[in-house]
Design an enzyme around this catalytic site. Sequence first.
Site, short mmCIF file in Angstrom:
data_model
loop_
_atom_site.label_atom_id
_atom_site.label_comp_id
_atom_site.label_asym_id
_atom_site.label_seq_id
_atom_site.Cartn_x
_atom_site.Cartn_y
_atom_site.Cartn_z
N ASP A 135 0.84 -1.20 0.00
CA ASP A 135 0.00 0.00 0.00
C ASP A 135 0.88 1.26 0.00
O ASP A 135 0.60 2.23 -0.70
CB ASP A 135 -0.92 -0.01 1.24
CG ASP A 135 -1.66 -1.33 1.36
OD1 ASP A 135 -2.71 -1.47 0.73
OD2 ASP A 135 -1.17 -2.24 2.05
N HIS A 177 -4.42 -3.54 5.98
CA HIS A 177 -4.17 -3.80 4.56
C HIS A 177 -5.49 -4.19 3.91
O HIS A 177 -5.86 -5.36 3.84
CB HIS A 177 -3.14 -4.92 4.37
CG HIS A 177 -3.11 -5.40 2.94
ND1 HIS A 177 -2.74 -4.59 1.90
CD2 HIS A 177 -3.47 -6.57 2.37
CE1 HIS A 177 -2.85 -5.25 0.77
NE2 HIS A 177 -3.31 -6.45 1.02
P1 NAX Z 1 -1.42 -18.47 -4.31
O1 NAX Z 1 -2.75 -19.10 -4.14
O2 NAX Z 1 -0.78 -18.40 -5.64
O3 NAX Z 1 -0.39 -19.21 -3.34
C1 NAX Z 1 -0.66 -19.49 -2.01
C2 NAX Z 1 0.09 -20.77 -1.67
O4 NAX Z 1 -0.04 -20.97 -0.28
C3 NAX Z 1 -0.49 -22.00 -2.36
O5 NAX Z 1 0.56 -22.68 -3.04
C4 NAX Z 1 -1.04 -22.82 -1.21
O6 NAX Z 1 -0.90 -24.23 -1.40
C5 NAX Z 1 -0.20 -22.35 -0.04
N1 NAX Z 1 -0.81 -22.52 1.27
C6 NAX Z 1 -2.11 -22.41 1.61
N2 NAX Z 1 -2.29 -22.69 2.91
C7 NAX Z 1 -1.06 -22.97 3.41
C8 NAX Z 1 -0.60 -23.37 4.67
N3 NAX Z 1 -1.45 -23.53 5.68
N4 NAX Z 1 0.72 -23.57 4.83
C9 NAX Z 1 1.57 -23.45 3.80
N5 NAX Z 1 1.18 -23.11 2.57
C10 NAX Z 1 -0.11 -22.86 2.37
O7 NAX Z 1 -1.55 -17.02 -3.64
P2 NAX Z 1 -0.58 -15.77 -3.78
O8 NAX Z 1 -0.99 -14.97 -4.94
O9 NAX Z 1 0.83 -16.24 -3.68
O10 NAX Z 1 -1.00 -14.94 -2.48
C11 NAX Z 1 -0.71 -15.40 -1.18
C12 NAX Z 1 -1.43 -14.55 -0.14
O11 NAX Z 1 -0.98 -13.22 -0.18
C13 NAX Z 1 -2.94 -14.50 -0.33
O12 NAX Z 1 -3.56 -14.66 0.93
C14 NAX Z 1 -3.15 -13.08 -0.83
O13 NAX Z 1 -4.46 -12.62 -0.52
C15 NAX Z 1 -2.10 -12.35 -0.08
N6 NAX Z 1 -1.71 -11.00 -0.56
C16 NAX Z 1 -1.38 -10.08 0.36
C17 NAX Z 1 -0.95 -8.81 0.03
C18 NAX Z 1 -0.55 -7.81 1.07
O14 NAX Z 1 -0.25 -6.68 0.70
N7 NAX Z 1 -0.54 -8.12 2.37
C19 NAX Z 1 -0.89 -8.39 -1.39
C20 NAX Z 1 -0.84 -9.53 -2.34
C21 NAX Z 1 -1.66 -10.74 -1.99
O15 NAX Z 1 -2.98 -10.53 -2.45
#
Ligand code: NAX
Length: 327
Positions: A161, A189
């Site tokens: 952000d 966020h």
């Molecule tokens: P993806 O769905 O591409 O990847 C997430 C990965 O996490 C998957 O491979 C899944 O198998 C794994 N996973 C799920 N639960 C897990 C657990 N308990 N232990 C270990 N691994 C686990 O998502 P991606 O685009 O990489 O985003 C990841 C997260 O970042 C999401 O929650 C998303 O909303 C969040 N974001 C946060 C942002 C921020 O500014 N704070 C911005 C970007 C993003 O949207």
Amino acid sequence: SKKPVRVAVTGAAGQIGYALLFRIASGEMLGKDQPVILQLLEIPDEKAQNALKGVIMELEDCAFPLLAGIEAHSDPMTAFKDTDYALLVGARPRGPGMERADLLAANAQIFTVQGKALNAVASRNVRVLVVGNPANTNAYIAMKSAPDLPRKNFTAMLRLDHNRAASQIAAKTGKAVAGIEKLAVWGNHSPTMYADYRNATIDGQSVKDLINDEQWNREVFLPTVGKRGAAIIAARGLSSAASAANAAIDHMRDWALGTNGKWVTMGIPSNGEYGIPKDVMFGYPVTCEGGEYKIVEGIAIDEFSQECINKTLKELTDEQDGVKHLL
Ligand code: NAX
């Protein structure tokens, strides 16, 4: 040469992971003289573990001189063993028909387990960054689940952000983004975050005076920064990944190596600063030095800013109330 440090990353086979790991391994996060051991966590699911194997093969094929080891895990109790830094990226995304309460509960479960694992096995000074959404509340849950670790070592990512706000200001003023100082983002966020350039300067000039358009601030700037994530999904068909990974690198690098007096934004547990109740994981302007962050105090809060802060705070305390019974 320096002793390697351990960096745990969850969700390592996801899209942010793919944009993040190579930069950590190349030294962009902790310095070009700091060897790292990557401890990567994915869910036990066969597809995820296979994808993780593929990412590890690619990391190996980079032959990074600073990469002193790579481990694949499916259990946080082994993934977090002795880790010095933990980037908690993996989270449960909102599925079809999933209510907000279901999303909070699913993530509360993940971050309770991971907080307890950090508490049990991580370095006693582990620095934790939560990226997975809802990031502030997930960081709050992990902190509450790790009573033996310092509260201050749990943080949530507001840096994307912050960087989005900086980029909008640079575009509006026609100046280089590198010249911006004293920008702050307050709160959650989420689209309720309050990006605040009232004190900011660019090349030493007041941003507020240069822009001189309060309507633009309220009706263009704040909604643009707040809805940027949705705009990227609409354009790309996928959520922000490289910019999110970049923000995670910025957050950890600045925390570990310092900001030289520059303000950056981190989501950190409140100690009551600016009237935010203790323990709320809130975006604040901070400076970092010697591996510690410090809140920038004494910023005047005018009426509009207070309204914005109250709104994002209300959202956060509602989220916290929604998970209290699970902690
Ligand atoms: P993806 O769905 O591409 O990847 C997430 C990965 O996490 C998957 O491979 C899944 O198998 C794994 N996973 C799920 N639960 C897990 C657990 N308990 N232990 C270990 N691994 C686990 O998502 P991606 O685009 O990489 O985003 C990841 C997260 O970042 C999401 O929650 C998303 O909303 C969040 N974001 C946060 C942002 C921020 O500014 N704070 C911005 C970007 C993003 O949207």
